[in-house]
Design a protein around this motif. Structure first.
Motif: not given
Length: 237
Positions: A53-60, A82-83, A95-102, A105-112
């Motif tokens: 649905x609209x505005x759903x959060x998807x985490x990879x 999208x996270x 990942x950030x560079x690829x998303x920018x190239x395409x 709008x995706x948030x990429x986080x360096x974290x455990x």
């Protein structure tokens, strides 16, 4: 253009890790090391789109170079949150560079994964990620994923498998090595990678994975894809 994976053409000097060297060739490594990787990714996206649905959060989890989320963003008209989470700085950078190239709008986080709060997710994806989590932390992570999902939320998990049948297990490994040789890897590279991944990638049996999902609380779990010793599970909260 994808850089060609030549990581294991030279002697191993350290335990396998997702550093800059691996990140730079990871897309090629996936396409040549994981059977039907692209087809399986597209299958997951096509199934997932039916539940969004609209505005759903998807985490990879273990988003690596961002391929799954980028493809999902390209193939849906819905606005999604999208996270991508990965503990490798090199992977996050790519990942950030690829998303920018395409232009997506995706948030990429360096974290455990165990430290980051991804509650209220509609779907969590872990493609060939859980197998790298130490067994003592693995069930804790699966329970966190379950708790972080909305009601009726979805979890996709792709994993390498082992079997308790010793002869079959050897046959499955041999078939996988044949696949990698067909994809252009030498016997030296295959042997070196296996050595590097020893005690880093720890696969479970099909039954162990299903039991782990059940113990976390998932009400339904199915296998939507399998080739030899690779499988993808879908589980519903």
């Amino acid at each position: 253009m994808k850089l060609k994976d030549k990581v294991f053409t030279k002697p191993i000097e350290k335990q396998f890790e997702f550093d800059e060297e691996v990140a730079s060739v990871f897309d090629d490594m996936l396409s040549r090391s994981v059977p039907f990787y692209k087809e399986n990714l597209n299958l997951q996206i096509n199934i997932l789109k039916n539940f969004l649905d609209e505005n759903d959060k998807i985490v990879d989890l273990g988003s690596s170079t961002g391929t799954f989320l980028i493809e999902l963003a390209k193939k849906t008209d819905k606005k999604l949150d999208l996270i991508g989470i990965d503990n490798s700085p090199a992977m996050i950078k790519r990942a950030k560079n690829k998303a920018k190239a395409f232009g997506v709008d995706i948030k990429f986080v360096e974290e455990d994964f165990l430290n980051y709060d991804f509650s209220d997710s509609k779907a969590v994806i872990a493609n060939y990620t859980i197998q790298f989590i130490r067994p003592l932390k693995r069930e804790k992570l699966i329970k966190k994923i379950y708790d972080s999902l909305m009601n009726e939320g979805i979890f996709f998990m792709s994993e390498k498998l082992i079997t308790n049948h010793k002869k079959l297990n050897k046959i499955m490994i041999d078939e996988y090595y044949k696949f990698k040789k067909k994809m252009g890897y030498s016997e030296y590279e295959i042997a070196r990678k296996r050595e590097a991944l020893e005690n880093v990638l720890i696969p479970y049996t099909m039954e162990e994975n299903m039991e782990m999902l059940k113990n976390a609380g998932f009400k339904e779990a199915e296998v939507i894809f399998r080739w030899n010793n690779f499988a993808t599970f879908i589980a519903f909260k």
